[in-house]
Motif scaffolding. Structure first.
Motif, mmCIF file in Angstrom:
data_model
loop_
_atom_site.group_PDB
_atom_site.id
_atom_site.type_symbol
_atom_site.label_atom_id
_atom_site.label_comp_id
_atom_site.label_asym_id
_atom_site.label_seq_id
_atom_site.Cartn_x
_atom_site.Cartn_y
_atom_site.Cartn_z
ATOM 1 N N ASN A 282 -19.516 -28.807 -70.609
ATOM 2 C CA ASN A 282 -19.482 -29.264 -71.753
ATOM 3 C C ASN A 282 -20.979 -28.234 -72.669
ATOM 4 O O ASN A 282 -21.333 -27.154 -72.123
ATOM 5 C CB ASN A 282 -20.585 -30.788 -71.748
ATOM 6 C CG ASN A 282 -21.954 -30.523 -71.316
ATOM 7 O OD1 ASN A 282 -23.333 -29.777 -71.124
ATOM 8 N ND2 ASN A 282 -22.292 -31.170 -69.604
ATOM 9 N N ARG B 12 -23.849 -28.860 -74.459
ATOM 10 C CA ARG B 12 -25.429 -29.983 -74.283
ATOM 11 C C ARG B 12 -26.371 -29.173 -75.229
ATOM 12 O O ARG B 12 -25.956 -27.933 -74.664
ATOM 13 C CB ARG B 12 -25.330 -31.170 -73.615
ATOM 14 C CG ARG B 12 -24.510 -32.088 -73.093
ATOM 15 C CD ARG B 12 -25.129 -32.435 -72.308
ATOM 16 N NE ARG B 12 -24.261 -33.683 -71.179
ATOM 17 C CZ ARG B 12 -24.994 -34.655 -70.413
ATOM 18 N NH1 ARG B 12 -25.852 -34.248 -69.785
ATOM 19 N NH2 ARG B 12 -24.661 -35.764 -70.539
ATOM 20 N N SER C 251 -24.226 -28.700 -81.557
ATOM 21 C CA SER C 251 -24.399 -30.485 -80.824
ATOM 22 C C SER C 251 -25.569 -31.591 -81.316
ATOM 23 O O SER C 251 -26.367 -30.720 -80.832
ATOM 24 C CB SER C 251 -24.848 -30.097 -79.024
ATOM 25 O OG SER C 251 -22.958 -29.901 -78.939
ATOM 26 N N ALA D 243 -23.982 -35.916 -77.201
ATOM 27 C CA ALA D 243 -23.654 -34.709 -78.101
ATOM 28 C C ALA D 243 -23.738 -33.501 -77.015
ATOM 29 O O ALA D 243 -23.590 -32.705 -76.401
ATOM 30 C CB ALA D 243 -24.526 -34.334 -78.404
ATOM 31 N N GLY D 244 -22.113 -32.824 -77.173
ATOM 32 C CA GLY D 244 -21.625 -31.820 -76.149
ATOM 33 C C GLY D 244 -20.826 -31.929 -75.649
ATOM 34 O O GLY D 244 -20.114 -30.837 -74.706
ATOM 35 N N TYR E 220 -14.617 -32.573 -78.061
ATOM 36 C CA TYR E 220 -15.560 -32.511 -77.982
ATOM 37 C C TYR E 220 -16.330 -32.813 -79.462
ATOM 38 O O TYR E 220 -16.337 -33.013 -80.043
ATOM 39 C CB TYR E 220 -16.535 -31.236 -77.823
ATOM 40 C CG TYR E 220 -15.840 -30.638 -76.419
ATOM 41 C CD1 TYR E 220 -16.763 -30.957 -75.319
ATOM 42 C CD2 TYR E 220 -14.889 -29.624 -76.334
ATOM 43 C CE1 TYR E 220 -16.064 -30.166 -73.630
ATOM 44 C CE2 TYR E 220 -14.399 -29.257 -75.440
ATOM 45 C CZ TYR E 220 -15.161 -29.692 -74.139
ATOM 46 O OH TYR E 220 -14.357 -29.020 -72.804
ATOM 47 N N GLY F 31 -19.415 -33.988 -80.778
ATOM 48 C CA GLY F 31 -20.562 -33.101 -82.166
ATOM 49 C C GLY F 31 -21.009 -33.447 -82.001
ATOM 50 O O GLY F 31 -22.978 -33.291 -82.251
#
Ligand code: FAD
Length: 479
Positions: A366, A368, A373, A385-386, A453, A455
């Motif tokens: 990820n 993050r 993010s 997020a991420g 992913y 955002g």
């Protein structure tokens, strides 16, 4: 001929990037110095996250048709089976993970499928075309290509080095390749056509006898196996006769005949990463940026993810391109550590070292805390997020639809999640079975990036607009 993006190297990484740029209508060229396409099976283990990327790029059906699951490996001593093992037992898809299993496709087939997709999208690989040098300035890169002994200058906004572990782009950019190559642990790998075995995708063979060890793992092409053995002494060629003698000794059988050696290489464990993945308008992706032992099947898969991370950014803005290295360098570091650790466990003979759990699937990787993010919630949920945006089966106008079908294509998707519904543009998805709620746990907005992913997670629409504006303009307000 000028272009927006010059991709050097048409291995899996360069091809994924070319497909992604082609479907976005981004002018590009993809060149490879090889006079013909690579014939080997080497990166044959495709991870679940790669299968998701392939679904988005429109090649998943072809990849599934060309492949097979992990075979059962039977270990023999003489004629007797002394052990049986499988890298991973197949598992059923779940609502959030539609492709949960490692899928084996020889690398040459994966590349063929990607080239066919590129052709559908209007692109093509220029073979026998080598990058021999380049200079860059603030606005772009001037590269020199050599084809048939004739040099050509190409002006591009970006130069992407997808040219493998020995990357010319990386070397010419003066970027160090930091790490080790272990010359003491070598293995011979070859793709061989074999007669005398029932070629089944169900099982492979490993024989050990009189100091000779030979493995034959089936590939999803008639009579084709990937053979592993101790390498020959320096200066000795791994000919068909040499391999046959090794196989006869190890198996104690003479009825298994190697008909043809299609491809062979002596492999050394390499754990190296480029000191940086970007130098101005020059970017490194795939093996040009990182190489790791094949233990764990991470190399090709990580290259695919690099390309998928970079494609939409190259189509958008310099500011976004500048987030590529920040996001991918730590991922590559983690992947290298995982592959190296796995190799060490195998060399130590550790029990279970052959097994591949979900940490190899690349679904948990990820961004993050990364530059794109942003989580506006006071109390973040399990999905942040991420993170990779999970799939979820829903219904739309009474018909089943998966979230991944809604994400498909080159753009962002903004989801408004409320009361068992997901609004995505003018589409209304009903979370009939609660899978969407379970996977996202959000009451508000989620902006899903073009590469799948998360955002942004936010409570209100204004935050989404501010975020998307900031992403588009490269403003610091993203975070
Ligand atoms: C034995 C073995 C087993 C493996 N098993 C797995 C696995 O199970 N799963 C997995 O994920 N990975 C595996 N890998 C790793 C995987 O094969 C690589 O990570 C993958 O090929 C990298 O793809 P790439 O496109 O980045 O580079 P490459 O496939 O190396 O392609 C680079 C291309 O660039 C071209 N090129 C080089 N220099 C120039 C130049 N100057 N100008 C123009 N073109 C140039 C080359 O001709 C080549 O076609 C394995 C690797 C090995 C060796």
């Amino acid at each position: 001929m000028n272009t927006q993006v010059l991709i050097v190297g048409a291995g899996p990484t360069g091809l994924v990037l070319a497909c992604d740029l082609a479907r976005r209508g981004v002018p590009h060229r993809i060149v490879d110095r090889a006079p013909s396409y690579f014939p080997g099976s080497r990166g044959d283990g495709l991870q679940p996250r790669t299968l998701e990327v392939f679904e988005d790029l429109g090649v998943l059906d072809a990849v599934v048709a060309a492949g097979m699951g992990a075979p059962l490996l039977r270990v023999y001593n003489g004629g007797e089976v002394v052990a049986e093992m499988r890298m991973a037992e197949p598992t059923e898809p779940t609502p959030d993970v539609p492709h949960p299993n490692l899928w084996f496709v020889p690398q040459f087939r994966t590349e063929e499928i990607l080239r066919a997709r590129l052709a559908e999208l209007g692109g093509r690989v220029e073979l026998a075309t080598e990058l021999v040098g380049f200079v860059q300035d603030a606005d772009g890169v001037t590269a020199t290509l050599r084809h048939d002994g004739v040099e050509e200058e190409v002006r591009a906004d970006y130069l992407v080095g997808a040219d493998g572990g020995g990357s010319t782009v990386r070397k010419r950019a003066g970027i160090a390749f930091v790490g080790d190559t272990d010359e003491t642990a070598k293995a011979l790998l070859a793709d061989v056509l074999v007669d005398g075995l029932d070629h089944s995708p169900e099982h492979g063979y490993a024989w050990m006898h009189e100091g000779a060890g030979v493995g034959l793992s089936p590939l999803p092409v008639a009579d084709l196996y990937n053979l592993t053995a101790q390498p020959p002494a320096d200066g000795v060629e791994p000919t068909r006769e040499w391999l046959q003698e090794r196989l006869d000794t190890a198996s104690g059988r003479t009825d298994i005949r190697i008909r043809e050696v299609v491809w062979a290489t002596v492999w050394r464990p390499n754990v190296r990463t480029a000191e940086r993945f970007q130098d101005g308008r020059v970017l490194l992706v795939g093996d040009a940026a990182h190489v790791c032992p094949p233990t764990g099947g991470q190399g090709l898969n990580t290259g695919v993810q690099d390309a998928y991370n970079l494609g939409w950014k190259l189509a958008a803005s310099r500011q976004l391109v500048d987030t590529y290295a920040v996001e991918r360098e730590p991922i590559a570091q983690g992947v290298l550590e995982l592959a190296a650790r796995t190799l060490q466990r195998l060399m130590d003979g550790e029990e279970g070292a052959y097994q591949r759990g979900s940490e190899f699937h690349q679904l948990g990787l990820n961004y993050r805390g990364g530059p794109l993010s942003r989580d506006d919630r006071a109390v973040p949920g399990p999905l942040r997020a991420g993170d990779r945006a999970p799939d979820a089966p829903c219904r739309e106008n009474g018909s089943p639809v998966r979230l991944f079908e809604v994400f498909r294509g080159p753009g962002w998707t903004v989801l408004e999640l409320r009361d068992g519904l997901a609004l995505a543009g003018d589409r209304t998805l009903v979370d009939t079975d609660g899978h969407l709620g379970a996977a996202y746990g959000v009451d508000g907005f989620v902006a899903v990036r073009p590469d799948g992913y998360v955002g942004l997670v936010a409570d209100d629409r204004a935050a989404v607009d501010t975020y998307l504006d900031a992403v588009a303009t490269g403003s610091r307000a993203v975070r």
